[in-house]
Design a protein around this motif. Structure first.
Motif, short mmCIF file in Angstrom:
data_model
loop_
_atom_site.label_atom_id
_atom_site.label_comp_id
_atom_site.label_asym_id
_atom_site.label_seq_id
_atom_site.Cartn_x
_atom_site.Cartn_y
_atom_site.Cartn_z
N GLY A 473 37.71 86.46 -1.27
CA GLY A 473 36.31 86.83 -1.47
C GLY A 473 35.39 85.77 -0.93
N ASP A 474 34.39 85.41 -1.72
CA ASP A 474 33.40 84.45 -1.28
C ASP A 474 33.98 83.04 -1.17
N THR A 475 33.25 82.18 -0.50
CA THR A 475 33.56 80.76 -0.42
C THR A 475 32.49 79.98 -1.17
N ILE A 476 32.93 79.07 -2.04
CA ILE A 476 31.98 78.23 -2.78
C ILE A 476 31.65 77.01 -1.93
N PRO A 477 30.41 76.82 -1.53
CA PRO A 477 30.05 75.59 -0.80
C PRO A 477 29.86 74.44 -1.78
N ALA A 478 30.11 73.23 -1.32
CA ALA A 478 29.86 72.07 -2.17
C ALA A 478 28.37 71.97 -2.45
N PRO A 479 27.97 71.80 -3.71
CA PRO A 479 26.55 71.76 -4.03
C PRO A 479 25.93 70.42 -3.64
N SER A 480 24.63 70.43 -3.46
CA SER A 480 23.92 69.18 -3.15
C SER A 480 23.82 68.29 -4.38
N SER A 481 23.92 68.90 -5.57
CA SER A 481 23.88 68.15 -6.81
C SER A 481 24.97 68.66 -7.73
N ASN A 482 25.64 67.76 -8.43
CA ASN A 482 26.72 68.16 -9.32
C ASN A 482 26.31 68.10 -10.79
N THR A 483 25.02 68.12 -11.04
CA THR A 483 24.53 68.01 -12.42
C THR A 483 24.49 69.36 -13.12
N THR A 484 24.53 70.45 -12.38
CA THR A 484 24.54 71.78 -12.98
C THR A 484 25.76 72.54 -12.49
N THR A 485 26.14 73.56 -13.22
CA THR A 485 27.32 74.35 -12.88
C THR A 485 27.04 75.27 -11.70
N THR A 486 27.91 75.22 -10.71
CA THR A 486 27.84 76.12 -9.57
C THR A 486 28.51 77.43 -9.94
N THR A 487 27.80 78.55 -9.82
CA THR A 487 28.37 79.85 -10.18
C THR A 487 28.74 80.63 -8.92
N PHE A 488 29.68 81.54 -9.09
CA PHE A 488 30.15 82.35 -7.96
C PHE A 488 30.48 83.76 -8.44
N ASN A 489 30.52 84.69 -7.51
CA ASN A 489 30.91 86.06 -7.80
C ASN A 489 32.43 86.16 -7.82
N ALA A 490 32.97 86.77 -8.86
CA ALA A 490 34.42 86.90 -8.94
C ALA A 490 34.93 87.76 -7.81
N PRO A 491 36.04 87.38 -7.19
CA PRO A 491 36.62 88.23 -6.15
C PRO A 491 37.14 89.54 -6.74
N THR A 492 37.31 90.53 -5.90
CA THR A 492 37.73 91.84 -6.37
C THR A 492 39.25 91.96 -6.40
#
Length: 605
Positions: A473-492
């Motif tokens: 499914g999607d690819t999670i890019p590395a965030p510019s800040s790690n202070t908040t949780t990065t969310t993603f869409n669950a793959p199907t």
């Protein structure tokens, strides 16, 4: 560990080591069973209590099949899986009589988690018959029940076991008498195991648990018994992976754990080990085990990705043992090792050779690799609006090395919360580059490589019982800040094209409407969670019906042998979730082997 004369075909990684030992005394054939596991540092104990062992000649037999040979253990056996890492084995069932023949499935029956506390669980120090002792976010020790849904239907394990006639086994024993090996295995914590293997690695770890159990193992042994009749044994193992086979879930403000197992077996007559030591001085001087695991991976059958075969936690001195790894004609002679953890730079070492035999006979592979801390890390979780629809599924996080023939490597994998389809707690992923290189004994060189997905980025895919591995499914890019949780869409995840999509309609009778205000209907198959549906809005009514869809099924033209399901209601009161939580099973099997719809009736007391 199953010890028995005959063969058990390679089936892959997974939960408990099962063994069958063929005894020729009094012309009887018997089986014995043992356990081994992989466990992350967040768990101090994982207790499971076994009460029965069943075997069947049919690989597709459901729990209702009449051909099961059922053995009730004289005394239930409680196993602490955390003490059985790095190839350590513990026997929990001994000399269970079975007729000679070919067996293709084994089923473990566990004690009811919240039933009367059995003597073996009490002796182990458990509060529940099946239990997880863990450390919360503040590093405080906690205890929680390990829920085993629809416990009476058991946990199925595919095996291929040929239990010989006594005369045939005796002839084989005479032909190979005297070729066995014996020794002693030292547990990876402070316990001592006696058997046929010797672990020469000294572990100086100060872990959170102490395994004082004396184990008896049989590995790669052939000979004659003192009665003169002769005994031939062969062994197989099934590995429980606590990282993947336990689903953490939240009920109101409480943390729960559910067994979501996918058990598979491995022949031990033709296996080997990878044992080595990594330099971990950069991780600090703590005497506790680092939060690092080593996973052996190989290409999937469809060639779309690398899949895990076996994992082991790193010890406090940097040593690890991956055992048992298959070495039969169809197995690779080397595996790619993925060394991973939330705070380290991921390391991928290609083509690390398997050493034939048990850990005692396998030589140490010199990797000459030092672990380093990740440049940074960040928390991730599933977006609430795009949860995983297959509630019993797992989400995998993959990275790919550059090159035309490279396949994505599984870096981390977690079961989703079966109630919400999210991760019950954020998963921390290392950012930055990956260190990768080809194995060269004593001279392995790893260098920084930016994954194809990008530095600190991960490709997503999901998998689940009966559904297999889904598309990426999607690819999670590395965030510019790690202070908040990065969310993603669950793959199907989709119903396989070889089966049909079915549904289950469950009729609820609520004894005291309003007693519970939270809950979920849980559908399981052979010990694995398949689907769930919310019950919150129905618990205030005396009766109602809830329907679960997208369940693999068959019909008159397309029979689906795996279409046996059970339903169970998980309910609790949000005002007092810890004391009110209850599992209330339907009891009757739901048969979708040749029907695309089924029904179930549950009474919630």
């Amino acid at each position: 560990m199953i010890t028995a004369h005959g063969t058990i075909r390679r089936i892959g990684p997974a939960l408990v080591a099962i063994g069958a030992a063929l005894s020729l005394a009094a012309c009887e054939t018997r089986i014995s069973s043992s356990a081994t596991t992989n466990a992350p540092v967040e768990y101090s104990h994982v207790y499971v209590t076994v009460t029965e062992v069943w075997v069947n000649a049919s690989a597709t037999a459901g729990p209702d099949d009449t051909a099961w040979i059922k053995s009730v253990l004289e005394n239930a056996q409680t196993i602490d899986l955390v003490g059985l890492t790095n190839g350590t084995l513990k026997e929990f069932a001994s000399q269970l009589p079975v007729p000679s023949g070919n067996y293709n499935q084994l089923r473990l029956i566990l004690a009811d988690t919240r039933g009367e506390l059995l003597d073996s669980a009490q002796s182990a120090g458990a509060t529940f018959n099946n239990e997880v002792d863990y450390f919360d976010d503040s590093s405080t020790a906690q205890k929680a029940a390990l829920e085993v849904p629809n416990v009476t239907s058991g946990v199925a394990i595919p095996v291929k076991l040929d239990v010989k006639e006594s005369q045939e086994a005796l002839l084989a024993a005479i032909g190979s008498a005297g070729t066995g090996t014996t020794g002693t295995t030292t547990d990876t914590t402070t316990g001592t195991t006696t058997g046929t293997t010797t672990d020469t690695t000294t572990d100086t770890t100060t872990d959170t648990t102490t395994d004082t159990t004396t184990d008896t193992n049989t590995t790669d042994t052939t000979g004659t018994d003192t009665s003169g009749l002769g005994t031939v044994t062969a062994s197989a193992a099934i590995v429980f992976d606590a990282t993947r086979d336990i689903a953490r879930f939240l009920f109101s403000d409480q943390t729960g754990f559910a067994l979501n197992a996918n058990l598979k077996g491995q022949e031990l007559d033709d296996v080997g080990a990878i044992r080595s030591q990594l330099t971990i001085t950069a991780l600090g001087t703590s005497t506790n085990r680092p939060d690092v695991q080593v996973t052996a991976e190989m290409p999937s059958e469809d060639g779309s990705r690398n899949i895990p075969v076996l994992s082991a936690p790193l010890r406090s001195d940097g040593t690890f043992i991956l055992y048992p790894l298959p070495t039969d004609d169809d197995a690779p002679t080397a595996y790619d090792l993925v060394i991973h953890g939330p705070q380290i730079q991921t390391v991928i070492i290609k083509d690390v050779p398997v050493q034939s035999g048990s850990p005692s006979t396998a030589s140490t592979v010199n990797l000459n690799v030092s672990l380093t801390l990740a440049s940074s890390s960040y928390p991730v979780n599933v977006a609430t609006a795009n949860a995983l629809t297959a509630r019993g599924g797992r989400i995998g996080f993959y990275q790919t090395l550059s090159g035309s023939d490279e396949l994505p490597y599984l870096i981390e994998e977690r079961s989703v919360d079966p109630i919400t389809g999210l991760l019950a707690e954020d998963l921390t992923l290392p950012a930055g580059t990956v260190a990768a290189g080809d194995f060269s004994s004593g001279n392995t060189v790893v260098s920084a490589v930016t994954p194809v997905e990008g530095a600190g980025a991960y490709k997503l895919a999901a998998s689940a019982a009966l559904l297999g591995d889904g598309s990426f499914g999607d690819t999670i890019p590395a965030p510019s800040s790690n202070t908040t949780t990065t969310t993603f869409n669950a793959p199907t995840l989709s119903i396989p094209s070889t089966v049909l999509s079915g549904s289950i309609a469950a009729t609820l009778t609520v004894g005291t409407p309003g007693k519970y205000d939270k809950g979920a209907l849980v559908i399981t198959h052979d010990g694995a969670i398949v689907a769930t549906a919310p019950l919150d809005s129905l618990l205030s009514q005396a009766s109602n019906t809830v329907t679960v869809t997208s369940v693999p099924a068959g019909d008159g033209a397309t029979k689906f042998d795996g279409g046996t399901y059970f339903a169970e209601a998980w309910v609790w009161s949000s005002s007092n979730p810890a004391e009110s939580f209850a599992r209330q099973p339907a009891g009757a099997l739901i048969d979708l082997r040749a029907a695309t719809s089924g029904t179930s009736t549950l009474t919630i007391n």
